[in-house]
Motif scaffolding. Sequence first.
Motif, PDB file in Angstrom:
ATOM      1  N   SER A  33      34.797  40.423  39.911  1.00 34.33           N
ATOM      2  CA  SER A  33      34.327  39.282  40.697  1.00 34.33           C
ATOM      3  C   SER A  33      32.890  38.929  40.329  1.00 34.33           C
ATOM      4  O   SER A  33      32.173  39.714  39.700  1.00 34.33           O
ATOM      5  CB  SER A  33      34.433  39.594  42.192  1.00 34.33           C
ATOM      6  OG  SER A  33      33.555  40.643  42.546  1.00 34.33           O
ATOM      7  N   THR A  64      39.961  32.254  42.270  1.00 35.08           N
ATOM      8  CA  THR A  64      40.156  32.770  43.624  1.00 35.08           C
ATOM      9  C   THR A  64      38.812  32.990  44.292  1.00 35.08           C
ATOM     10  O   THR A  64      37.911  33.605  43.700  1.00 35.08           O
ATOM     11  CB  THR A  64      40.933  34.100  43.591  1.00 35.08           C
ATOM     12  OG1 THR A  64      42.202  33.887  42.978  1.00 35.08           O
ATOM     13  CG2 THR A  64      41.143  34.644  44.995  1.00 35.08           C
ATOM     14  N   TYR A  65      38.690  32.488  45.516  1.00 35.84           N
ATOM     15  CA  TYR A  65      37.476  32.712  46.297  1.00 35.84           C
ATOM     16  C   TYR A  65      37.739  33.807  47.319  1.00 35.84           C
ATOM     17  O   TYR A  65      38.757  33.795  48.014  1.00 35.84           O
ATOM     18  CB  TYR A  65      37.051  31.430  47.013  1.00 35.84           C
ATOM     19  CG  TYR A  65      35.881  31.625  47.958  1.00 35.84           C
ATOM     20  CD1 TYR A  65      34.639  32.037  47.474  1.00 35.84           C
ATOM     21  CD2 TYR A  65      36.018  31.393  49.336  1.00 35.84           C
ATOM     22  CE1 TYR A  65      33.567  32.218  48.332  1.00 35.84           C
ATOM     23  CE2 TYR A  65      34.938  31.560  50.192  1.00 35.84           C
ATOM     24  CZ  TYR A  65      33.713  31.983  49.694  1.00 35.84           C
ATOM     25  OH  TYR A  65      32.659  32.167  50.539  1.00 35.84           O
ATOM     26  N   GLU A  66      36.812  34.777  47.405  1.00 40.93           N
ATOM     27  CA  GLU A  66      36.924  35.884  48.356  1.00 40.93           C
ATOM     28  C   GLU A  66      35.864  35.693  49.432  1.00 40.93           C
ATOM     29  O   GLU A  66      34.696  36.032  49.240  1.00 40.93           O
ATOM     30  CB  GLU A  66      36.728  37.212  47.620  1.00 40.93           C
ATOM     31  CG  GLU A  66      37.749  37.426  46.504  1.00 40.93           C
ATOM     32  CD  GLU A  66      37.464  38.657  45.656  1.00 40.93           C
ATOM     33  OE1 GLU A  66      36.322  39.171  45.712  1.00 40.93           O
ATOM     34  OE2 GLU A  66      38.376  39.102  44.944  1.00 40.93           O
ATOM     35  N   SER A  69      33.336  38.647  50.741  1.00 36.48           N
ATOM     36  CA  SER A  69      32.223  39.012  49.850  1.00 36.48           C
ATOM     37  C   SER A  69      31.464  37.799  49.325  1.00 36.48           C
ATOM     38  O   SER A  69      30.424  37.962  48.688  1.00 36.48           O
ATOM     39  CB  SER A  69      32.755  39.823  48.667  1.00 36.48           C
ATOM     40  OG  SER A  69      33.695  39.058  47.921  1.00 36.48           O
ATOM     41  N   ARG A  73      36.800  35.198  41.630  1.00 41.91           N
ATOM     42  CA  ARG A  73      37.502  36.079  40.707  1.00 41.91           C
ATOM     43  C   ARG A  73      38.595  35.305  39.974  1.00 41.91           C
ATOM     44  O   ARG A  73      39.290  34.471  40.572  1.00 41.91           O
ATOM     45  CB  ARG A  73      38.132  37.246  41.474  1.00 41.91           C
ATOM     46  CG  ARG A  73      38.861  38.244  40.612  1.00 41.91           C
ATOM     47  CD  ARG A  73      39.620  39.251  41.472  1.00 41.91           C
ATOM     48  NE  ARG A  73      38.748  39.994  42.346  1.00 41.91           N
ATOM     49  CZ  ARG A  73      38.141  41.140  42.016  1.00 41.91           C
ATOM     50  NH1 ARG A  73      38.336  41.645  40.801  1.00 41.91           N
ATOM     51  NH2 ARG A  73      37.369  41.769  42.867  1.00 41.91           N
TER      52      ARG A  73
END
Length: 324
Positions: A33, A64-66, A69, A73
Amino acid sequence: RHRTLSAAVAWSHDLLSEPEKVTFRRLAVFPASFDLAAAEGIAGDAGIDAVDCVLRLVDRSLLTYEPVSDRYRLLETLRQYGADRLAEADETETVRERHAVYYQELAERIAPDTHDHRYAAAHPVLSAELEDLRATADWCAEHARWHELLAMINGLYYFFADSASGDAAAWYALVIDSARALDAPTMIDTLGHLAWLTVAMRGDAGSAVALADRSDALAAEEHVRMSPWAPISRAMAEFYSGDVGGDAADVRKPNDQLHRRLIRGIFLPIFSLATRRQPGKQPPSGLHQLITAATPLTRGTLPLPPGESDCTQSSTNLTSKTQT
């Protein structure tokens, strides 16, 4: 099935604008990430707004957004596709170098925070970037950038010892085996650092003693200062090898030379470091007991090397503060 997935990725990629395609393939350099600052620093340039492109790639489900955090990624299939496009554009080496330089600079900025009470805040930041730091070390090794690699390992020594001691030991060993151009003081310190990691984090007392002996022998041969880590590592190796017995009270024995070396060479610095990292907090009770028992051993029981008296006095003061 694999061909269907690849076709779907290619179809989505073909719909991107040119800046989005460039950003997408450059993001493939991240092994895990990353945050927006890193994306901008590595994938952006004068003609590309990397932050805007990242957000658009999220909207297109190519990134992809996390939210927990606040990081981004590429899924492995997408990352591999992007890496292939990066190679086709003949940008792999250029972007890998940008990635390595970015994380060397990040390590240099954060390194001072890992040497005092700010370590607790720095640790999660560095943990999130660990895979990128590993990739940076790999790049340095591949390009024989030994001084840059050592600067990163030494600057983040406590973090790597905590979170990636095996990696750090392997990097030090690689430098020792491959870096013929290192000057003697740097090699002496590198051998000492590796000796400590080998015994304290890996539990290999025999190899640690051999490394410490190599460090001391080179210092004697070149008539330069010894690495402070060499005698500490040798003392810890003796401790691990079973030459020390009894409980904390045993360190009061006036003739126990090894105990005195352990207390003054290892436990006092650890106690000092723990106190600096959490100012105002009591250290663990077992460590406090050991230091309290060891205090008389720091007052003239053994001859002190030049410059050690200040360190001993500082540690003794720290001990007295925790007793008040």
